[in-house]
Design a protein around this motif. Structure first.
Motif, PDB file in Angstrom:
ATOM      1  N   ALA A  59     -17.023   1.586 -11.511  1.00  0.00           N
ATOM      2  CA  ALA A  59     -17.764   1.097 -12.678  1.00  0.00           C
ATOM      3  C   ALA A  59     -19.171   0.650 -12.302  1.00  0.00           C
ATOM      4  O   ALA A  59     -19.597  -0.456 -12.607  1.00  0.00           O
ATOM      5  CB  ALA A  59     -16.999  -0.051 -13.333  1.00  0.00           C
ATOM      6  N   GLN A  60     -19.873   1.516 -11.650  1.00  0.00           N
ATOM      7  CA  GLN A  60     -21.166   1.131 -11.106  1.00  0.00           C
ATOM      8  C   GLN A  60     -22.270   1.166 -12.160  1.00  0.00           C
ATOM      9  O   GLN A  60     -22.494   2.187 -12.810  1.00  0.00           O
ATOM     10  CB  GLN A  60     -21.533   2.061  -9.956  1.00  0.00           C
ATOM     11  CG  GLN A  60     -22.642   1.529  -9.090  1.00  0.00           C
ATOM     12  CD  GLN A  60     -22.639   2.225  -7.744  1.00  0.00           C
ATOM     13  OE1 GLN A  60     -23.437   3.104  -7.527  1.00  0.00           O
ATOM     14  NE2 GLN A  60     -21.751   1.843  -6.862  1.00  0.00           N
ATOM     15  N   GLU A  61     -22.938   0.022 -12.339  1.00  0.00           N
ATOM     16  CA  GLU A  61     -24.089  -0.108 -13.228  1.00  0.00           C
ATOM     17  C   GLU A  61     -25.277  -0.513 -12.366  1.00  0.00           C
ATOM     18  O   GLU A  61     -25.228  -1.523 -11.665  1.00  0.00           O
ATOM     19  CB  GLU A  61     -23.840  -1.170 -14.299  1.00  0.00           C
ATOM     20  CG  GLU A  61     -22.681  -0.876 -15.228  1.00  0.00           C
ATOM     21  CD  GLU A  61     -23.068   0.050 -16.370  1.00  0.00           C
ATOM     22  OE1 GLU A  61     -24.287   0.216 -16.609  1.00  0.00           O
ATOM     23  OE2 GLU A  61     -22.157   0.607 -17.000  1.00  0.00           O
ATOM     24  N   ILE A  62     -26.345   0.259 -12.429  1.00  0.00           N
ATOM     25  CA  ILE A  62     -27.525  -0.015 -11.616  1.00  0.00           C
ATOM     26  C   ILE A  62     -28.745   0.004 -12.531  1.00  0.00           C
ATOM     27  O   ILE A  62     -28.928   0.948 -13.303  1.00  0.00           O
ATOM     28  CB  ILE A  62     -27.684   1.031 -10.501  1.00  0.00           C
ATOM     29  CG1 ILE A  62     -26.432   1.056  -9.617  1.00  0.00           C
ATOM     30  CG2 ILE A  62     -28.933   0.761  -9.668  1.00  0.00           C
ATOM     31  CD1 ILE A  62     -26.364   2.230  -8.682  1.00  0.00           C
ATOM     32  N   VAL A  63     -29.583  -1.038 -12.429  1.00  0.00           N
ATOM     33  CA  VAL A  63     -30.751  -1.151 -13.297  1.00  0.00           C
ATOM     34  C   VAL A  63     -32.003  -1.348 -12.450  1.00  0.00           C
ATOM     35  O   VAL A  63     -32.068  -2.254 -11.614  1.00  0.00           O
ATOM     36  CB  VAL A  63     -30.610  -2.325 -14.287  1.00  0.00           C
ATOM     37  CG1 VAL A  63     -31.860  -2.434 -15.158  1.00  0.00           C
ATOM     38  CG2 VAL A  63     -29.369  -2.149 -15.155  1.00  0.00           C
ATOM     39  N   VAL A  64     -32.996  -0.495 -12.688  1.00  0.00           N
ATOM     40  CA  VAL A  64     -34.312  -0.636 -12.065  1.00  0.00           C
ATOM     41  C   VAL A  64     -35.237  -1.246 -13.108  1.00  0.00           C
ATOM     42  O   VAL A  64     -35.611  -0.586 -14.077  1.00  0.00           O
ATOM     43  CB  VAL A  64     -34.863   0.725 -11.596  1.00  0.00           C
ATOM     44  CG1 VAL A  64     -36.232   0.546 -10.947  1.00  0.00           C
ATOM     45  CG2 VAL A  64     -33.896   1.402 -10.640  1.00  0.00           C
ATOM     46  N   SER A  65     -35.592  -2.524 -12.943  1.00  0.00           N
ATOM     47  CA  SER A  65     -36.427  -3.216 -13.930  1.00  0.00           C
ATOM     48  C   SER A  65     -37.765  -3.655 -13.343  1.00  0.00           C
ATOM     49  O   SER A  65     -38.547  -4.323 -14.017  1.00  0.00           O
ATOM     50  CB  SER A  65     -35.685  -4.429 -14.499  1.00  0.00           C
ATOM     51  OG  SER A  65     -35.294  -5.308 -13.466  1.00  0.00           O
ATOM     52  N   ALA A  66     -38.022  -3.299 -12.095  1.00  0.00           N
ATOM     53  CA  ALA A  66     -39.326  -3.517 -11.466  1.00  0.00           C
ATOM     54  C   ALA A  66     -39.660  -2.255 -10.682  1.00  0.00           C
ATOM     55  O   ALA A  66     -38.754  -1.545 -10.223  1.00  0.00           O
ATOM     56  CB  ALA A  66     -39.294  -4.734 -10.544  1.00  0.00           C
ATOM     57  N   ASN A  67     -40.921  -1.944 -10.529  1.00  0.00           N
ATOM     58  CA  ASN A  67     -41.316  -0.701  -9.880  1.00  0.00           C
ATOM     59  C   ASN A  67     -40.627  -0.549  -8.525  1.00  0.00           C
ATOM     60  O   ASN A  67     -40.540  -1.498  -7.741  1.00  0.00           O
ATOM     61  CB  ASN A  67     -42.827  -0.647  -9.703  1.00  0.00           C
ATOM     62  CG  ASN A  67     -43.557  -0.525 -11.024  1.00  0.00           C
ATOM     63  OD1 ASN A  67     -42.946  -0.277 -12.064  1.00  0.00           O
ATOM     64  ND2 ASN A  67     -44.865  -0.690 -10.999  1.00  0.00           N
ATOM     65  N   ALA A  68     -40.129   0.660  -8.274  1.00  0.00           N
ATOM     66  CA  ALA A  68     -39.373   0.920  -7.051  1.00  0.00           C
ATOM     67  C   ALA A  68     -39.621   2.349  -6.605  1.00  0.00           C
ATOM     68  O   ALA A  68     -40.106   3.187  -7.373  1.00  0.00           O
ATOM     69  CB  ALA A  68     -37.883   0.683  -7.288  1.00  0.00           C
ATOM     70  N   SER A  69     -39.259   2.631  -5.347  1.00  0.00           N
ATOM     71  CA  SER A  69     -39.454   3.982  -4.826  1.00  0.00           C
ATOM     72  C   SER A  69     -38.469   4.255  -3.704  1.00  0.00           C
ATOM     73  O   SER A  69     -37.926   3.344  -3.085  1.00  0.00           O
ATOM     74  CB  SER A  69     -40.892   4.172  -4.323  1.00  0.00           C
ATOM     75  OG  SER A  69     -41.185   3.245  -3.295  1.00  0.00           O
ATOM     76  N   SER A  70     -38.234   5.538  -3.466  1.00  0.00           N
ATOM     77  CA  SER A  70     -37.391   5.977  -2.359  1.00  0.00           C
ATOM     78  C   SER A  70     -37.741   7.422  -2.051  1.00  0.00           C
ATOM     79  O   SER A  70     -38.505   8.057  -2.777  1.00  0.00           O
ATOM     80  CB  SER A  70     -35.906   5.853  -2.708  1.00  0.00           C
ATOM     81  OG  SER A  70     -35.558   6.824  -3.668  1.00  0.00           O
ATOM     82  N   SER A  71     -37.169   7.929  -0.977  1.00  0.00           N
ATOM     83  CA  SER A  71     -37.405   9.318  -0.616  1.00  0.00           C
ATOM     84  C   SER A  71     -36.503  10.260  -1.403  1.00  0.00           C
ATOM     85  O   SER A  71     -36.912  11.342  -1.822  1.00  0.00           O
ATOM     86  CB  SER A  71     -37.173   9.516   0.885  1.00  0.00           C
ATOM     87  OG  SER A  71     -37.308  10.875   1.235  1.00  0.00           O
TER      88      SER A  71
END
Length: 253
Positions: A59-71
């Motif tokens: 039941a994975q919930e993931i929220v990006v609410s601030a600027n982020a980055s990855s490869s």
């Protein structure tokens, strides 16, 4: 198929199957926030050069609410755990984004003006599993000069884009066995002339949110194809924008 094209496709398959991930989501902080360091294994917010795999926990919930980055980001793990991933009012920049990378259900939501930007690399709506991207209010951008957005990376993949509002910007679309693009108030913007493509795959595009037709407009000066959904022609006349060339008449309930 030419030898060059075969080598390109073989390279994609090899890259998809030989990724070595540097970090995984484990939800250790007990929150849904991407920016909580304890949610990652090893602990620490991902950096722009990090390859990530998300989906190892139920039941994975993931929220990006601030600027982020990855490869690179792969949504889906070798189990039956589904993933719900939201970019909310922030910009997520990543090289590769592979949705439903394994045989799971993975949903991506773009809300409150958020942006998912895969720059000049690759965006997969689905790979092995059932992948959905919902654009409620924001932007999905992929400007790969060699390929368009991949709807299905593998024959078993099922891909759906729901463009409720906002926009998707790309250089094209790479098709698959099972894929659909549903358009409401949003816009699909494809660099170049894609009218032949739209005619060929017209059955894969559906109007939603009370719209009844799909409209394709090519701007030769800007070399841009814009795909939108529109209401009944009578309504268009009342709005003072009659004379539009409608691609087809079809409504999805």
């Amino acid at each position: 198929m030419t030898n060059g094209k075969f080598r390109q496709l073989l390279t994609i398959v090899l890259v998809l199957s030989t990724v070595s991930y540097a970090a995984y989501w484990d939800g250790g902080a007990g929150t849904t926030s991407w920016n909580d360091a304890a949610n990652w294994d090893p602990d620490g917010v991902p950096t722009p050069d990090t390859d990530l795999e998300l989906g190892a926990e139920p039941a994975q919930e993931i929220v990006v609410s601030a600027n982020a980055s990855s490869s690179r980001i792969d949504l889906g793990y070798e189990n039956d755990y589904d993933v719900n991933f939201t970019v909310d009012g922030a910009t997520l920049t990543t090289g590769w984004f592979v949705n439903a990378s394994k045989k799971v259900d993975a949903t991506v939501n773009i809300t409150n003006g958020g942006t998912l930007d895969t720059a000049y690399n690759r965006l997969y709506i689905s790979n092995y599993g059932t992948g959905v991207i919902n654009v409620y209010d924001g932007t999905v951008k992929n400007l790969n000069t060699e390929y368009g957005i991949f709807m299905c990376g593998k024959p078993a993949g099922e891909a759906t884009i729901n463009l409720y509002d906002g926009e998707i910007i790309a250089n094209g679309i790479e098709t698959g066995n099972q894929w659909t693009v549903n358009i409401g108030s949003g816009e699909l913007k494809l660099n170049g002339d894609h009218r032949t493509f739209m005619n060929t795959y017209s059955d894969n595009f559906n109007p939603i949110q009370g719209m009844t037709s799909i409209q394709v407009d090519y701007d030769s000066q800007g070399d841009l194809t814009t795909v939108t959904a529109v209401p009944e022609p009578a309504t268009l006349t009342l709005l003072g924008i009659g004379g539009l060339s409608l691609f087809r008449r079809k409504r999805k309930n």
